[in-house]
Design a protein around this motif. Sequence first.
Motif, mmCIF file in Angstrom:
data_model
loop_
_atom_site.group_PDB
_atom_site.id
_atom_site.type_symbol
_atom_site.label_atom_id
_atom_site.label_comp_id
_atom_site.label_asym_id
_atom_site.label_seq_id
_atom_site.Cartn_x
_atom_site.Cartn_y
_atom_site.Cartn_z
ATOM 1 N N MET A 173 -7.447 -4.114 6.011
ATOM 2 C CA MET A 173 -6.625 -4.902 5.093
ATOM 3 C C MET A 173 -5.443 -4.079 4.599
ATOM 4 O O MET A 173 -4.324 -4.583 4.481
ATOM 5 N N VAL A 174 -5.678 -2.825 4.310
ATOM 6 C CA VAL A 174 -4.634 -1.934 3.807
ATOM 7 C C VAL A 174 -3.534 -1.769 4.857
ATOM 8 O O VAL A 174 -2.347 -1.824 4.534
ATOM 9 N N GLU A 175 -3.919 -1.581 6.112
ATOM 10 C CA GLU A 175 -2.924 -1.441 7.181
ATOM 11 C C GLU A 175 -2.057 -2.687 7.289
ATOM 12 O O GLU A 175 -0.832 -2.592 7.422
ATOM 13 N N ALA A 176 -2.674 -3.866 7.217
ATOM 14 C CA ALA A 176 -1.911 -5.110 7.281
ATOM 15 C C ALA A 176 -0.965 -5.231 6.095
ATOM 16 O O ALA A 176 0.187 -5.656 6.229
ATOM 17 N N TYR A 177 -1.418 -4.835 4.922
ATOM 18 C CA TYR A 177 -0.603 -4.878 3.707
ATOM 19 C C TYR A 177 0.583 -3.921 3.821
ATOM 20 O O TYR A 177 1.723 -4.289 3.528
ATOM 21 N N GLU A 178 0.321 -2.698 4.256
ATOM 22 C CA GLU A 178 1.400 -1.713 4.396
ATOM 23 C C GLU A 178 2.420 -2.164 5.437
ATOM 24 O O GLU A 178 3.628 -2.018 5.239
ATOM 25 N N ASP A 179 1.943 -2.723 6.565
ATOM 26 C CA ASP A 179 2.856 -3.231 7.592
ATOM 27 C C ASP A 179 3.707 -4.375 7.055
ATOM 28 O O ASP A 179 4.910 -4.451 7.319
ATOM 29 N N TYR A 180 3.083 -5.278 6.301
ATOM 30 C CA TYR A 180 3.806 -6.405 5.725
ATOM 31 C C TYR A 180 4.897 -5.911 4.773
ATOM 32 O O TYR A 180 6.036 -6.354 4.847
ATOM 33 N N LEU A 181 4.541 -4.985 3.871
ATOM 34 C CA LEU A 181 5.537 -4.472 2.922
ATOM 35 C C LEU A 181 6.677 -3.755 3.646
ATOM 36 O O LEU A 181 7.839 -3.899 3.277
ATOM 37 N N ALA A 182 6.343 -2.985 4.675
ATOM 38 C CA ALA A 182 7.369 -2.244 5.407
ATOM 39 C C ALA A 182 8.361 -3.186 6.090
ATOM 40 O O ALA A 182 9.555 -2.888 6.176
ATOM 41 N N SER A 183 7.879 -4.334 6.563
ATOM 42 C CA SER A 183 8.770 -5.242 7.290
ATOM 43 C C SER A 183 9.434 -6.302 6.407
ATOM 44 O O SER A 183 10.444 -6.869 6.804
ATOM 45 N N HIS A 184 8.887 -6.577 5.210
ATOM 46 C CA HIS A 184 9.425 -7.657 4.387
ATOM 47 C C HIS A 184 10.028 -7.231 3.046
ATOM 48 O O HIS A 184 10.739 -8.002 2.429
ATOM 49 N N VAL A 185 9.708 -6.057 2.583
ATOM 50 C CA VAL A 185 10.200 -5.615 1.269
ATOM 51 C C VAL A 185 10.974 -4.314 1.465
ATOM 52 O O VAL A 185 10.401 -3.237 1.493
ATOM 53 N N SER A 186 12.284 -4.440 1.585
ATOM 54 C CA SER A 186 13.102 -3.286 1.944
ATOM 55 C C SER A 186 13.307 -2.285 0.807
ATOM 56 O O SER A 186 13.670 -1.149 1.057
ATOM 57 N N VAL A 187 13.076 -2.681 -0.451
ATOM 58 C CA VAL A 187 13.311 -1.757 -1.566
ATOM 59 C C VAL A 187 12.187 -0.737 -1.734
ATOM 60 O O VAL A 187 12.355 0.262 -2.416
ATOM 61 N N ILE A 188 11.049 -0.977 -1.114
ATOM 62 C CA ILE A 188 9.932 -0.041 -1.210
ATOM 63 C C ILE A 188 10.078 1.020 -0.126
ATOM 64 O O ILE A 188 10.162 0.717 1.054
ATOM 65 N N LYS A 189 10.108 2.280 -0.553
ATOM 66 C CA LYS A 189 10.274 3.380 0.385
ATOM 67 C C LYS A 189 8.946 3.860 0.955
ATOM 68 O O LYS A 189 8.864 4.280 2.099
ATOM 69 N N GLU A 190 7.880 3.820 0.125
ATOM 70 C CA GLU A 190 6.585 4.328 0.571
ATOM 71 C C GLU A 190 5.459 3.575 -0.128
ATOM 72 O O GLU A 190 5.570 3.222 -1.294
ATOM 73 N N VAL A 191 4.378 3.342 0.595
ATOM 74 C CA VAL A 191 3.183 2.694 0.049
ATOM 75 C C VAL A 191 1.988 3.559 0.395
ATOM 76 O O VAL A 191 1.830 3.993 1.536
ATOM 77 N N GLN A 192 1.148 3.796 -0.608
ATOM 78 C CA GLN A 192 -0.073 4.550 -0.366
ATOM 79 C C GLN A 192 -1.206 3.877 -1.141
ATOM 80 O O GLN A 192 -1.180 3.823 -2.367
ATOM 81 N N VAL A 193 -2.195 3.326 -0.429
ATOM 82 C CA VAL A 193 -3.347 2.690 -1.065
ATOM 83 C C VAL A 193 -4.444 3.738 -1.173
ATOM 84 O O VAL A 193 -4.823 4.367 -0.183
ATOM 85 N N LEU A 194 -4.972 3.919 -2.390
ATOM 86 C CA LEU A 194 -5.854 5.043 -2.668
ATOM 87 C C LEU A 194 -7.329 4.694 -2.806
ATOM 88 O O LEU A 194 -8.194 5.452 -2.363
ATOM 89 N N SER A 195 -7.651 3.575 -3.456
ATOM 90 C CA SER A 195 -9.047 3.241 -3.722
ATOM 91 C C SER A 195 -9.157 1.772 -4.076
ATOM 92 O O SER A 195 -8.149 1.085 -4.197
ATOM 93 N N LYS A 196 -10.398 1.288 -4.237
ATOM 94 C CA LYS A 196 -10.565 -0.092 -4.681
ATOM 95 C C LYS A 196 -11.344 -0.103 -5.996
ATOM 96 O O LYS A 196 -12.165 0.777 -6.258
ATOM 97 N N HIS A 197 -11.028 -1.109 -6.814
ATOM 98 C CA HIS A 197 -11.561 -1.201 -8.175
ATOM 99 C C HIS A 197 -11.976 -2.634 -8.458
ATOM 100 O O HIS A 197 -11.371 -3.568 -7.936
ATOM 101 N N GLU A 198 -12.937 -2.799 -9.321
ATOM 102 C CA GLU A 198 -13.311 -4.138 -9.754
ATOM 103 C C GLU A 198 -12.580 -4.458 -11.050
ATOM 104 O O GLU A 198 -12.566 -3.653 -11.986
ATOM 105 N N VAL A 199 -11.940 -5.627 -11.084
ATOM 106 C CA VAL A 199 -11.291 -6.124 -12.299
ATOM 107 C C VAL A 199 -12.105 -7.306 -12.793
ATOM 108 O O VAL A 199 -12.411 -8.220 -12.028
#
Length: 187
Positions: free
Chosen positions: A107-133
């Motif tokens: 899921m993280v890879e798909a999210y990072e790929d999506y942001l890289a191709s659709h959101v040009s203002v973001i220079k870097e994305v790093q997903v670190l962990s998962k949390h319950e809200v």
Amino acid sequence: MLRRFILVLSIVSAVLLVLFLSYSYTMLPGNGPTPSKHDAEELVRAYDLKKFGRVESSYLHTPNNYAFYNKHRIYVVEQYLGELEQYDKRYAVISRGEELTAEDKKMVEAYEDYLASHVSVIKEVQVLSKHEVTVYENGEEILSEWVFKAVLAYEERTILTFTTLQLNTDGSEVNLFADGYEQFLDF
């Protein structure tokens, strides 16, 4: 008569300008109300909280929220807690993180790929962990979901976000800015 009219018009204009400027100043980020620690502790029933500061969240009534924390959780309450009754009834709790599973990493890879191709203002994305809200209203749980803690680096700033990683839609999220990025990076 014309002088008197101009004088009255000038006074009314000055009063309206002062009211507008004072209202605008209070609406700027960081200038709004700060909920009391005591009110937040009573609401969430945790009495060892430390103040963090302003955060943005889609879990509560307004996006302008305030966070408190302890060793195990981050508590997000309305910035206007205690000022209007409707803001005293809902809060969100973010639990300490867990490591990403193999399924999470896909899921993280798909999210990072999506942001890289659709959101040009973001220079870097790093997903670190998962949390319950968990979101509570009137003391009862109304929502519980898993979110991912991600660092988003823009050209001018870096934010730490807890997000559902929804693609093509507006998912739920909590955004912590400069101090949160440094303070909760290992949370």
